[in-house]
Design a protein around this motif. Sequence first.
Motif, PDB file in Angstrom:
ATOM      1  N   GLY A  88      23.866 -26.571 -31.710  1.00 15.28           N
ATOM      2  CA  GLY A  88      23.985 -25.651 -32.556  1.00 15.28           C
ATOM      3  C   GLY A  88      23.548 -25.798 -33.383  1.00 15.28           C
ATOM      4  N   ALA A  89      22.539 -26.575 -33.901  1.00 12.24           N
ATOM      5  CA  ALA A  89      21.176 -26.526 -34.591  1.00 12.24           C
ATOM      6  C   ALA A  89      20.598 -24.655 -34.987  1.00 12.24           C
ATOM      7  CB  ALA A  89      20.143 -27.513 -33.980  1.00 12.24           C
ATOM      8  N   THR A  90      20.664 -24.081 -36.073  1.00 11.42           N
ATOM      9  CA  THR A  90      19.154 -23.642 -35.759  1.00 11.42           C
ATOM     10  C   THR A  90      17.849 -23.394 -35.203  1.00 11.42           C
ATOM     11  OG1 THR A  90      18.324 -24.417 -38.723  1.00 11.42           O
ATOM     12  CG2 THR A  90      21.092 -23.040 -38.353  1.00 11.42           C
ATOM     13  N   ALA A  91      17.422 -22.334 -35.199  1.00 12.05           N
ATOM     14  CA  ALA A  91      15.649 -22.417 -35.096  1.00 12.05           C
ATOM     15  C   ALA A  91      15.106 -23.517 -35.801  1.00 12.05           C
ATOM     16  CB  ALA A  91      15.206 -20.956 -35.523  1.00 12.05           C
ATOM     17  N   ALA A  92      15.141 -23.645 -37.074  1.00 14.23           N
ATOM     18  CA  ALA A  92      14.404 -24.316 -37.741  1.00 14.23           C
ATOM     19  C   ALA A  92      14.540 -25.864 -37.747  1.00 14.23           C
ATOM     20  CB  ALA A  92      14.561 -24.110 -40.011  1.00 14.23           C
ATOM     21  N   GLN A  93      15.869 -25.819 -36.994  1.00 19.10           N
ATOM     22  CA  GLN A  93      16.456 -26.979 -37.762  1.00 19.10           C
ATOM     23  C   GLN A  93      16.259 -27.894 -36.371  1.00 19.10           C
ATOM     24  OE1 GLN A  93      20.518 -26.806 -38.287  1.00 19.10           O
ATOM     25  NE2 GLN A  93      20.822 -27.293 -40.099  1.00 19.10           N
ATOM     26  N   ASN A 157      23.214 -19.473 -22.811  1.00 17.14           N
ATOM     27  CA  ASN A 157      21.914 -19.196 -23.231  1.00 17.14           C
ATOM     28  C   ASN A 157      21.121 -18.846 -24.145  1.00 17.14           C
ATOM     29  OD1 ASN A 157      23.347 -18.261 -21.203  1.00 17.14           O
ATOM     30  ND2 ASN A 157      22.634 -16.094 -21.140  1.00 17.14           N
ATOM     31  N   ARG A 158      21.464 -19.085 -25.910  1.00 16.50           N
ATOM     32  CA  ARG A 158      21.294 -18.361 -26.801  1.00 16.50           C
ATOM     33  C   ARG A 158      20.676 -19.781 -27.307  1.00 16.50           C
ATOM     34  NH1 ARG A 158      24.658 -14.801 -30.385  1.00 16.50           N
ATOM     35  NH2 ARG A 158      25.469 -12.999 -28.993  1.00 16.50           N
ATOM     36  N   MET A 159      21.143 -21.308 -26.731  1.00 15.11           N
ATOM     37  CA  MET A 159      20.728 -22.420 -27.833  1.00 15.11           C
ATOM     38  C   MET A 159      19.848 -22.616 -26.746  1.00 15.11           C
ATOM     39  SD  MET A 159      23.655 -25.252 -26.143  1.00 15.11           S
ATOM     40  CE  MET A 159      25.329 -24.493 -27.070  1.00 15.11           C
ATOM     41  N   LEU A 160      19.666 -22.465 -24.968  1.00 17.63           N
ATOM     42  CA  LEU A 160      18.289 -22.631 -24.553  1.00 17.63           C
ATOM     43  C   LEU A 160      17.105 -21.905 -25.420  1.00 17.63           C
ATOM     44  CD1 LEU A 160      17.145 -23.721 -21.684  1.00 17.63           C
ATOM     45  CD2 LEU A 160      18.276 -21.932 -20.579  1.00 17.63           C
ATOM     46  N   ARG A 161      17.502 -20.533 -25.735  1.00 15.66           N
ATOM     47  CA  ARG A 161      16.288 -20.097 -25.611  1.00 15.66           C
ATOM     48  C   ARG A 161      16.190 -20.413 -27.519  1.00 15.66           C
ATOM     49  NH1 ARG A 161      15.204 -15.297 -23.344  1.00 15.66           N
ATOM     50  NH2 ARG A 161      15.749 -14.400 -21.778  1.00 15.66           N
ATOM     51  N   ARG A 162      16.951 -21.306 -28.920  1.00 17.51           N
ATOM     52  CA  ARG A 162      16.360 -21.689 -29.262  1.00 17.51           C
ATOM     53  C   ARG A 162      15.507 -22.894 -29.245  1.00 17.51           C
ATOM     54  NH1 ARG A 162      20.706 -20.025 -31.088  1.00 17.51           N
ATOM     55  NH2 ARG A 162      22.178 -22.637 -30.969  1.00 17.51           N
ATOM     56  N   TRP A 163      16.333 -23.659 -28.426  1.00 15.33           N
ATOM     57  CA  TRP A 163      15.085 -25.072 -28.306  1.00 15.33           C
ATOM     58  C   TRP A 163      14.140 -24.491 -27.905  1.00 15.33           C
ATOM     59  CZ3 TRP A 163      16.337 -29.590 -30.397  1.00 15.33           C
ATOM     60  CH2 TRP A 163      17.330 -29.707 -30.998  1.00 15.33           C
ATOM     61  N   GLY A 164      14.253 -23.570 -26.216  1.00 17.54           N
ATOM     62  CA  GLY A 164      13.025 -23.674 -25.276  1.00 17.54           C
ATOM     63  C   GLY A 164      12.082 -23.326 -25.151  1.00 17.54           C
ATOM     64  N   ASP A 165      12.189 -22.060 -26.715  1.00 19.11           N
ATOM     65  CA  ASP A 165      11.040 -21.289 -27.068  1.00 19.11           C
ATOM     66  C   ASP A 165       9.815 -22.502 -27.779  1.00 19.11           C
ATOM     67  OD1 ASP A 165      11.919 -19.724 -25.960  1.00 19.11           O
ATOM     68  OD2 ASP A 165      12.820 -18.170 -27.582  1.00 19.11           O
ATOM     69  N   LEU A 166      10.393 -23.738 -27.806  1.00 18.95           N
ATOM     70  CA  LEU A 166       9.853 -24.391 -28.522  1.00 18.95           C
ATOM     71  C   LEU A 166       8.618 -25.836 -28.060  1.00 18.95           C
ATOM     72  CD1 LEU A 166      12.118 -26.009 -30.808  1.00 18.95           C
ATOM     73  CD2 LEU A 166      10.022 -24.370 -31.760  1.00 18.95           C
ATOM     74  N   VAL A 167       9.074 -24.986 -26.335  1.00 14.57           N
ATOM     75  CA  VAL A 167       8.248 -26.061 -25.273  1.00 14.57           C
ATOM     76  C   VAL A 167       8.170 -24.924 -24.234  1.00 14.57           C
ATOM     77  CG1 VAL A 167      10.012 -28.239 -26.065  1.00 14.57           C
ATOM     78  CG2 VAL A 167      10.683 -26.962 -24.003  1.00 14.57           C
TER      79      VAL A 167
END
Length: 363
Positions: A88-93, A157-167
């Motif tokens: 549930g973290a934001t993109a910045a978090q 879906n969204r959490m995977l993109r929010r976090w996954g885009d960082l790696v």
Amino acid sequence: MARRAYLHIGAPKAGSTYAQHVLWNNRNALKGAGILLPGDRSAHDQAMTDLREVSWRDPRATWTWDRLAAKSREWHGDVIISNEGLGGATAAQAARAVASLRPAEVHIVVAGRDLWRTLPSVWQQGIRSRNIGRFEDWLRTVERGKFETLWENHTPNRMLRRWGDLVSAEQRHLVTLPPPGAPHDVFWHRFAGVVGIPDGLCDLTAPAANASLGAAEIEVLRRVNQALGDRYPHRTPYQEVVKRHLITAVLQRGGNTVRFGVGLDRADWVAELAEQQIKDLRDYPCHIAGDLDDLRPSGMSSTVAPDDLTDAQVLEVAIETIIGLLGQADRLSRRTDASGLARLRGRATRKIGGALRRITRDR
């Protein structure tokens, strides 16, 4: 410096309780194999609430995200951090969390479950976290597209993109929960394969059950939440009193014979949502442990919604709940009496021992 850091960030109600049970029960074996679970289980939860800057963070919490990350960086093998609230973290978090673990190779691990089982589980989890909304009202809100929290915090879906885009793509992992009826260790072997835990290293016996409540039991809890008013606010006071003494000690051990879920009148709607979810995940580059077909609802059958129960049905379970609470109070009383007696015995033993030593010296 850690070599690899695996962040298991959710989703809730998608095998997380079982995976965490196995991880923490085998912490020493994992450490011997070069895999660290930094801190303790509560440390991961406290670090999550710090990272997300939630209003319900326990004021007594001592673990911050930076402290957990520092402990992870001290290790020279692999690290696993697991908490389903991280999703549930934001993109910045999320970006802050990933950056804090580098230069380790950071992997994002997300679990997914079919929506037919996810929808009632998410609503129930809300009630177990002090919500008071009726199941039917909640479903209508989801249907109207006005409950974004479901898609942001409870599905992959969204959490995977929010976090996954960082790696990089090879460091993003989706672990699917197998369909109902599959052996419980199927999910574990999928999860373990992602985080690099060898087969046979962990004892998989007696998994902790995060038991679902039946229709009547969850309706009793919903009405209790309504009646509580401002007493026992979410999160820590509610967990320490209501969750511990009512939910865990009594309601989860009740009959729970009347199961509930999404009605068959919404089967087409759920199936349509699932197909869109699967398509979205198929288009996102990541490693999949399991099969996207696992996210397609199966075995959909007629169920009773908590809203459809009669007052007589709810009253019957409420009375059984009171009886269960009396038993819980009795057990706690006996435990308190026993510990008090043990303290008295210990005090008497110490006094007698001291007297004997004095007598021996005087002689």
